[in-house]
Structure formats: C-alpha cells, structure tokens
Scaffold this active site. Structure first.
Site, PDB file in Angstrom:
ATOM      1  N   SER A  45       0.813  -1.211   0.000  1.00 33.61           N
ATOM      2  CA  SER A  45       0.000   0.000   0.000  1.00 33.61           C
ATOM      3  C   SER A  45       0.850   1.265   0.000  1.00 33.61           C
ATOM      4  O   SER A  45       1.622   1.495  -0.926  1.00 33.61           O
ATOM      5  CB  SER A  45      -0.956  -0.031   1.192  1.00 33.61           C
ATOM      6  OG  SER A  45      -1.896   1.011   1.129  1.00 33.61           O
ATOM      7  N   ASP A  54      -2.329   6.618  -3.572  1.00 32.86           N
ATOM      8  CA  ASP A  54      -1.182   5.973  -2.940  1.00 32.86           C
ATOM      9  C   ASP A  54      -0.703   4.828  -3.830  1.00 32.86           C
ATOM     10  O   ASP A  54      -1.217   4.615  -4.928  1.00 32.86           O
ATOM     11  CB  ASP A  54      -1.510   5.509  -1.522  1.00 32.86           C
ATOM     12  CG  ASP A  54      -2.506   4.364  -1.486  1.00 32.86           C
ATOM     13  OD1 ASP A  54      -3.242   4.188  -2.469  1.00 32.86           O
ATOM     14  OD2 ASP A  54      -2.561   3.650  -0.476  1.00 32.86           O
ATOM     15  N   ASP A  61      -0.956   1.645  -4.041  1.00 29.66           N
ATOM     16  CA  ASP A  61      -1.815   0.584  -4.581  1.00 29.66           C
ATOM     17  C   ASP A  61      -3.177   1.096  -5.019  1.00 29.66           C
ATOM     18  O   ASP A  61      -4.037   0.314  -5.411  1.00 29.66           O
ATOM     19  CB  ASP A  61      -1.950  -0.577  -3.595  1.00 29.66           C
ATOM     20  CG  ASP A  61      -2.865  -0.262  -2.420  1.00 29.66           C
ATOM     21  OD1 ASP A  61      -2.936   0.911  -2.015  1.00 29.66           O
ATOM     22  OD2 ASP A  61      -3.498  -1.200  -1.887  1.00 29.66           O
ATOM     23  N   ASP A 101      -5.775   2.595  -3.479  1.00 26.35           N
ATOM     24  CA  ASP A 101      -7.030   2.538  -2.714  1.00 26.35           C
ATOM     25  C   ASP A 101      -7.214   3.749  -1.804  1.00 26.35           C
ATOM     26  O   ASP A 101      -8.213   3.840  -1.092  1.00 26.35           O
ATOM     27  CB  ASP A 101      -7.122   1.248  -1.897  1.00 26.35           C
ATOM     28  CG  ASP A 101      -6.063   1.128  -0.805  1.00 26.35           C
ATOM     29  OD1 ASP A 101      -5.185   2.010  -0.709  1.00 26.35           O
ATOM     30  OD2 ASP A 101      -6.091   0.127  -0.058  1.00 26.35           O
TER      31      ASP A 101
END
Length: 458
Positions: free
Chosen positions: A106, A245, A247, A249
């Site tokens: 993430s 960010d 990833d 999400d």
C-alpha cells in the site's frame, strides 16, 4: 474477527519488510500452496486465482513464488501485472475467479511488501478462510500430480478492462472537458490507469509520479506526501489535484488554492452530493479517528453518522451490517459500496469530480460546507503493550479532559495494532486547549504505564 489467535494475517493481509519472515519467497510460495489447498476444498472443480501487484521491485519475486505455490496445489493462475488493489477486486468478480491476490504494501516504502486476498465476490477474504490457510501452512507441502498442476497465463487487457469500469461509475452526462487537473500516481499501481480514466472523460491531465522504477513508489509523492501535488496545482493553474497511494485505494485531493482536502472532507462532499441526487442509502460511516467536524456536518444535513474501528475492513463490516453505501477514513480510504467492494481512489475521485461538475462548484467551495475541529494526536511509546485505560491516573486524566470539553470535543486513547504505542487524540473547538490536553494526557499515560510496568517486573 475470530477469537482464534492469528499467526500471520492482520487486518489487511500479511505485511512486513522484504527478506524478513514472513515476507520471504519460500514463505510466500508456501502461502500460495496453502491458499490453493483451502480454496480447492471450498469449491468443486478446477479453480483459478488472479494475481496482481504494485510497482515495487520485490513484486516480481513474490509473483513467481505465489505462481509456483498455487500451481503445486493444482490452481490455474491469471497474472494481471501492475494493477491497483481495487482493480484486482473488480477483475476477481468479473473473471468469476475463486480468489484474487494482491502483492502490495500500500502506502509503505519499497522495502516493504505484503500479500492480501479477495474472495470470489471481490470482498476481503473471510476470517475463517484466513485461519484455515494459516492451519494449512503448518502442514508439509505436497505437490499434485503433473497432470493436475495449475497453468498460468497473463491477462493482456487487464488495465483496459478496469479503465472502462471506472469510467462507467459516473453518469454518461458527466463530461470533464474544460477541467485542468494534476494527477499524482505515487509511482505506483495506477501510473498507467488513472491518467487514462480522467483524460478519456475529457479532462486535461498533468501527471506526476507515473515513472515507477521499482524503488520510488510512495517516495516524496502520492497521497502520503502531497507537497509536490500542491505545488504543481498552483504552478499549472489547475482546477484540482488528485493524489493516490501506491496501490490506488487511498485518495487525497488539492483544491485550486493549493489547499489539501482530506478523506473526511471528501466523504462529506460525496455524501452531500449523493443526498442531493437521492442516491445515498442509510448512514455515513467513519472511524474513531474521523474528525468531529465530519460528524457534525453530516448530522447537520440530516444524515446519520456511525463510527467503526480504524481500518477499512471495519468500515466495510458496518456498511454491510446496516445495508448502507458510503464510508471512509481521514487517510483517504473511501468506500462507495454501491459501486465497488473496497476502497478505490480513482472511483472516489470521480465521485468528487461529479459533485464539482454537476453542482457547478469548485472543490474549495464544496469543502467549505464542513468545518474541521482542531485535533491533536500524540503517540506514546512504551516498553511493552499494556492496558493503559485500566490505570486510575489515566482514567482520571481522561475524565477531567472530557469534562473541560463538555459536548464540544472528544478524547480517544487507542493502542496501535502493530507496536507498543498508545495514540492519544483530543479534538475540540479551541486548538490551544486541545493541544494542551493531549500533551497532558500523554504525559499521564507515559508516567502511569512506566509505574505499572515496573510493578509487574518487581
């Protein structure tokens, strides 16, 4: 959450530093095998699993390790390449796969990585299945016969499929033509997707953080470090900035004045617009850390507001339990449950842009409907974890602070889930008073914890 003790899975999969257990290639291969065994036991016939990743250099290694483990368990593998986490959730549903696996840490730096799973419906894997996978990890790895080994293939049009899905989440009448926007992809998994989504809807897009090299993911860019985006919005005279960010999400936005618009403000903007369109179902869900100003603003426009524990997993649980559709965190994890099954930065950004275009208002004007309360957060590190709320001195300090705030603020003490840290949060109308009380409670927590730990040691 299950009462059984977890060895590896946290609230968002398994995460850690690359090369340190359990984020090692041998463990991840065994994890793929264990997951394959459990998934096969829950569904008849030959199963397929999707694997996607962000742009960190270690993703190649873990992709191969998962592929080997799943193949050894007799599972077919579809490799998506770099894809946002919510895109993997979406494709898991549309491919009718048994599961989707995300290789990502993430918003963390490239030295970290992690593995998380989606079930066949694009939701987080149920606790019971995760526990079954952990139990399977304790067994010796046994490979199926050569005739039954899983096969792997690459999905060449994965990005295009997800781009079309994102565009389809806004009304066909919404045209972003005339909108100048800066999009920061954090050198992560959205680098080849987010700019296409916004430009194909008509916006003039200036892109930052779209040159990943395996090492620069989240580095001085993206939702966790939006300074470059703020500067770019002002430099180019843009109408809006979007920061995702690594990833994809998480979402933070910037208005035309260069001011940040955080997750709480974005949730309010989306909630009010959906209320105006008659598209909001039930209450809005925040977390224990959501700003009091969000709760007050949501209630002022006649909507209910509920708080969940910190973590998008808990927001999702509360939304599903209530049959509601919108929730989010201050950090920018926003879930529009009627559109997708998990937090999605691109889709959330589109909802905000729809509010701007449809309501003919700037982002700066839209966020002015919510006034954030001053909030101070102090992290108190301890020698080891301890239940500080059971300590009389801490209880008194909290009670006294709450009395001073009356009904105009909040006090929250929350232990970190990963380290011996107590997060002390105080918010209210007076910023100086809030800061004073947060630091005072933090000192009381530190002192009382030190005494309690010493008494146990004695």
């Amino acid at each position: 959450m299950s009462e059984r003790k977890r060895k590896y899975f946290g609230t968002d999969g398994i995460r850690g530093m690359v090369g340190e257990h359990p984020i090692t290639p041998d463990f991840v291969m065994k994890l793929g095998w264990a997951a394959g065994r459990v998934l096969s036991a829950h569904a008849p016939g030959r199963q397929k699993v999707l694997i996607g990743k962000d742009t960190r250099v270690s993703g190649y290694m873990f992709e191969s390790a998962l592929e080997a483990g799943l193949s050894a368990a007799g599972i077919d593998i579809h490799l998506l390449g770099p894809m946002p986490t919510p895109g993997i959730a979406y494709l898991t549903r549309t491919f009718h796969a048994q599961a989707g696996i995300v290789i990502s840490a993430s918003h963390n730096a490239f030295e970290d990585n992690g593995i998380k799973f989606f079930s066949h419906d694009g939701a987080k894997l149920p606790d019971e299945i995760e526990l079954e996978i952990e139990a399977e990890l304790d067994r010796p790895l046994e490979t199926v016969t050569s005739r039954n080994l899983g096969k792997a293939r690459r999905v060449e049009d994965a990005a295009g499929r997800y781009i079309e899905f994102c565009k389809g989440t806004v009304r066909s009448s919404i045209n972003l033509a005339g909108l100048k926007m800066v999009v920061d992809c954090a050198n992560g998994a959205t680098y080849h997707i987010a700019p296409a989504v916004f430009s194909e809807l008509g916006a003039q897009v200036i892109t930052l953080g779209n040159t990943p090299d395996g090492f620069n993911i989240n580095h001085e860019c993206g939702a966790t470090e939006p300074g470059a985006l703020q500067a770019a919005v002002l430099k180019h005279g843009a109408d809006v900035g979007v920061a995702l960010d690594g990833d994809g999400d998480r979402l933070i936005m910037v208005d035309a004045k260069g001011e940040l618009v955080d997750g709480d403000e974005l949730v309010f903007i989306i909630a009010r617009r959906r209320q105006q369109l008659g598209q909001l179902r039930g209450s809005v869900v925040g977390t224990q850390m959501s700003n009091l100003g969000l709760e007050q603003a949501i209630r002022t426009i006649g909507l209910g507001f509920e708080r969940a524990k910190v973590g998008d997993r808990y927001i999702l649980e509360k939304l599903r339990d209530g049959g509601w559709t919108l929730g989010g965190e201050s950090s920018g994890h926003i879930i529009c449950l009627d559109l997708t099954t998990t937090g999605d930065g691109i889709i959330s950004a589109l909802q905000v842009l729809e509010a701007m275009i449809g309501g003919e208002q700037s982002l700066h004007d839209l966020k002015s409907g919510m006034q954030k309360c001053p909030q101070t957060l102090v992290n108190v590190r301890m020698e080891r974890k301890i239940d500080v709320m059971s300590l009389p001195d801490v209880q008194r300090a909290v009670t006294q602070a709450e009395a001073r705030l009356a009904n105009s603020g909040r006090v929250l003490l929350r232990p970190s889930g990963t380290e011996p840290v107590i997060r002390v949060m105080v918010e209210g109308r007076d910023s100086a008073l809030v800061e004073e009380m947060a630091n005072d409670i933090a000192r009381k927590v530190e002192s009382a914890a030190r005494v309690a730990i010493a008494e146990v040691a004695a």
